[in-house]
Design an enzyme around this catalytic site. Structure first.
Site, PDB file in Angstrom:
ATOM      1  N   HIS A  61       0.833  -1.228   0.000  1.00 16.03           N
ATOM      2  CA  HIS A  61       0.000   0.000   0.000  1.00 16.03           C
ATOM      3  C   HIS A  61       0.855   1.260   0.000  1.00 16.03           C
ATOM      4  O   HIS A  61       0.506   2.252   0.649  1.00 16.03           O
ATOM      5  CB  HIS A  61      -0.961   0.012   1.202  1.00 16.03           C
ATOM      6  CG  HIS A  61      -1.952  -1.106   1.184  1.00 16.03           C
ATOM      7  ND1 HIS A  61      -3.146  -1.045   0.507  1.00 16.03           N
ATOM      8  CD2 HIS A  61      -1.912  -2.357   1.734  1.00 16.03           C
ATOM      9  CE1 HIS A  61      -3.798  -2.184   0.651  1.00 16.03           C
ATOM     10  NE2 HIS A  61      -3.065  -2.998   1.380  1.00 16.03           N
ATOM     11  N   ASN A 134     -10.188  -3.203   1.994  1.00 11.57           N
ATOM     12  CA  ASN A 134      -9.875  -3.087   0.567  1.00 11.57           C
ATOM     13  C   ASN A 134     -11.151  -2.798  -0.212  1.00 11.57           C
ATOM     14  O   ASN A 134     -12.234  -2.760   0.361  1.00 11.57           O
ATOM     15  CB  ASN A 134      -9.270  -4.410   0.066  1.00 11.57           C
ATOM     16  CG  ASN A 134      -7.796  -4.542   0.416  1.00 11.57           C
ATOM     17  OD1 ASN A 134      -7.082  -3.555   0.567  1.00 11.57           O
ATOM     18  ND2 ASN A 134      -7.341  -5.769   0.559  1.00 11.57           N
TER      19      ASN A 134
END
Ligand code: NDP
Length: 503
Positions: A61, A134
Site C-alpha cells: 500500500h 480493501n
C-alpha cells in the site's frame, strides 16, 4: 499559507531551531572562488535534512491518496452495538480515509491491476477506530503465515527486478484459496476508474457487542454513491501511459470542486448460532456471506470533504492498525485479522517510530491517558509529572471495567496447525468464484475477465510454464466448466491432451 494565495505577508526564514538568517542560496566561502567554510551550519542542516526526507516506504500500500471527511449515522443499529459512534441517528464523527494500490512502489501507476486499499480512521469519542480494508470483500490467502510469501510474488523478481506473472500464477496455482480474489482482480473491478468509483469493504469478520453484552458477527460494506466505474484493460494501459497519478488527481479535483464523494455504510450480521451452522467458515477471508442469507443493513454515510493541506504530514504519515477498535466493536477468529492485529501496528512502529500515534493525523482528539513514556520523537507532554507506573497511590488514571468485553466461548481446546474437524466447506475454494462467474458477471464482464486472465497468464514463462498453466486451469474448471474452457481456448491449451497427460 497556500502557494495559491496572492496576498502574501512575509514571514522570517529561520533555521529548524528558529533562528532567523540572511543567506539561503550561497554558502560561506573563502573569497569568491575559494573552498567552503565548515562553519556554515545552514548548509549542513539543509543537506542533512534533505538526506533524511524519505521514511521507509510502506512494504504494501505504498502509493496512496487520502482525505478527511465525516461519517453520519442514518439508521439505528444499537440493538447490535453499544459503540458510541453509532449511538443515535444524526450523530456524526470526523474521519480520514486513505486509498491505495497494494503491490506497487510509491511512484507506481494508479491504473495498475491490483486491489485498492480502503483504510478508514474514525475519530470517535471512545478512541480512534481503524477499519483497514480493501475494495474487495475477500483476500488471496486465509492464513497470515502465507502473507509475506504471497506479497513477494506481487513484487519484483529477485534476479530480473521485474514484475513476474510466473511468480504470481505459480503461487496462485499452488494456493487454490486465492481463486476468489484472483477472479475479482482479473475482472474489470481490478482496475477501478477512480477511487471514488469503487466500493470499500472491512473484508474481515468483526464482532459487535451491544449494551446487554450480546455478541454478533459482522461484515462492513461501503457502497459508492458515485456508481461503480472501471477501466477495461485497454483503457487502463492508456491511462498508465498518460497519467500515472490519475486517481490522486481525480480525488484532489473532485474535492477542490466541492463534488464530495460519498459511500453508504452497510453491515451484514450473523448470530453466533448461525455461524456454527453456516456451510462455510464465516471467519475465512477468502469467502463472502451471500446477501440473500445475510442482507445488507444500512447504517450511515461517509463523505470526503477536506483535502489535507500537506500530503506527507497527513497521507504519508497516516498509520492504520486493525488493532484500533472501540468499545462495542470487537475482533473475530478470522485468522488474517488476528495476524494483522500484530503486523499493522508493528509496521507503523518501524515506519514512523514508537510514538506514531502522536502525529496529528493519528492522534486521538479526545483522550489519551496511559503509562507509556519517552521513546524517539515523543512530541506531547509525555505525561507531565503524573505517575508513570500502575498501580499507584497518587494519580487518577485507572482501568474502567465497563469496557470489558464478554468472554469468548471457543469451539475447541486442541492446538494444532490444521483444523482436524474442518468441514468440506472450509476447503471449498470454488463455489463462490463459480457463483461470481455464473450469477453476477454480465456476458461483457465475462469476456473481459477471460481476456484479462489470458493476457496475464500468457506472461508465464520458463520451464514450468505448462505445469503452472495446467494446474491453474484445473482451478478455473472447478469453479465453472465454461470459464475453464474459455481460458484454455484463449491460451491455446488442448484440454483433452492436458487431461490425458495428467493421468
Ligand atoms: P449478489 O448478487 O447479492 O451480489 C453480487 C455482488 O457482487 C454485489 O455486491 C456486486 O457489487 C458484486 N460484484 C459485481 N461484479 C463484481 C466483480 N466483478 N467483482 C466482485 N464483485 C462484483 O450475490 P451474493 O451475495 O450471493 O454473492 C455472489 C457472488 O458475488 C459472491 O460469490 C462473490 O463473488 C460476489 N460478491 C459478493 C459479495 C457479498 O458480500 N455477498 C460482495 C461482493 C461480491 P455491486 O453491488 O457493487 O454491484
Amino acid at each position: 499559507m497556500s502557494m495559491e494565495n496572492e496576498n502574501i505577508t512575509h514571514r522570517k526564514l529561520t533555521t529548524a531551531s528558529g533562528r532567523p538568517y540572511a543567506e539561503h542560496e550561497n554558502t560561506q566561502s573563502v573569497g569568491s572562488r575559494g573552498p567552503l567554510l565548515l562553519q556554515d551550519f545552514i548548509l549542513h542542516e539543509k543537506m542533512a535534512h534533505f538526506n533524511r526526507e524519505r521514511i521507509p516506504e510502506r512494504v504494501v500500500h505504498a502509493k496512496g491518496s487520502g482525505a478527511y471527511g465525516t461519517f453520519k449515522v442514518t439508521h439505528d443499529i444499537t440493538r447490535y452495538t453499544k459503540a458510541k459512534i453509532f449511538s443515535e441517528i444524526g450523530k456524526s464523527c470526523r474521519i480520514f480515509l486513505r486509498f491505495s494500490t497494494v503491490g506497487g512502489e510509491k511512484g507506481s501507476s494508479d491504473a495498475e491491476r491490483d486491489p485498492r486499499g480502503f483504510a478508514l480512521k474514525f475519530y470517535t469519542e471512545d478512541g480512534n477506530w481503524d477499519l483497514v480494508g480493501n475494495n474487495t470483500p475477500v483476500f488471496f490467502v486465509k492464513d497470515p503465515k502465507k502473507f509475506s510469501d504471497f506479497i513477494h510474488t506481487q513484487k519484483r523478481d529477485p534476479r530480473t527486478n521485474l514484475k513476474s506473472p510466473t511468480m504470481m500464477w505459480d503461487f496462485w496455482s499452488l494456493n487454490p484459496e486465492s481463486l476468489h480474489q484472483v477472479m475479482i482482480l482479473m475482472s474489470d473491478r481490478g482496475t477501478p476508474l477512480t477511487y471514488r468509483h469503487m466500493d470499500g469493504f472491512g473484508s474481515h469478520t468483526y464482532s459487535m457487542i451491544n449494551a446487554e453484552n450480546e455478541r454478533v458477527w459482522v461484515k462492513f460494506h461501503f457502497k459508492t454513491q458515485q456508481g461503480i466505474k472501471n477501466l477495461d484493460a485497454a483503457q487502463a494501459s492508456q491511462m498508465h501511459a498518460v497519467d500515472m497519478d490519475h486517481a490522486q488527481r481525480d480525488l484532489v479535483e473532485a474535492i477542490d470542486n466541492k463534488e464530495f464523494p460519498k459511500w453508504t455504510l452497510k453491515i451484514q450480521v450473523m448470530t453466533e448460532a448461525e455461524a456454527k451452522s453456516f456451510r462455510w467458515n464465516p471467519f475465512d477471508l477468502t469467502k463472502i456471506w451471500p446477501h440473500a442469507e445475510f442482507p445488507l443493513i444500512e447504517v450511515g454515510e461517509i463523505e470526503l470533504n477536506q483535502l489535507p493541506n500537506n500530503y506527507f504530514a497527513h497521507v504519508e504519515q497516516a498509520a492504520f492498525a486493525p488493532s484500533n477498535l472501540v468499545d462495542g466493536i470487537g475482533f473475530s477468529p478470522d485468522r488474517m485479522l488476528q495476524g494483522r492485529i500484530l503486523s499493522y501496528a508493528d509496521a507503523q512502529r518501524y515506519r514512523l517510530g514508537i510514538n506514531y500515534e502522536q502525529i496529528p493525523v493519528n492522534r486521538c482528539p479526545f483522550m489519551v491517558n496511559n503509562f507509556h513514556r519517552d521513546g524517539q520523537m515523543r512530541i506531547d507532554e509525555n505525561g507531565n509529572d503524573d505517575p508513570n507506573y500502575f498501580p499507584n497511590s497518587f494519580g487518577d488514571v485507572v482501568p474502567d471495567q465497563a469496557y470489558k468485553e464478554p468472554a469468548w466461548e471457543l469451539d475447541s481446546n486442541v492446538a494444532d496447525w490444521y483444523d482436524r474437524n474442518a468441514g468440506e466447506g472450509d476447503n471449498d475454494h470454488f463455489t463462490q468464484p463459480g457463483d461470481l462467474y455464473r450469477k453476477v458477471l454480465s456476458t461483457e464482464d465475462r469476456k473481459h475477465l477471460v481476456n484479462n486472465i489470458v493476457g496475464s497468464m500468457n506472461g508465464i514463462n520458463g520451464p514450468r510454464r505448462m505445469q503452472i498453466i495446467n494446474l491453474q486451469l484445473c482451478h478455473f474448471f472447478r469453479a465453472d466448466i465454461q470459464l475453464g474452457m474459455a481460458i484454455a481456448k484463449g491460451l491455446g491449451v488442448d484440454v483433452e491432451q492436458a487431461m490425458s497427460s495428467r493421468h
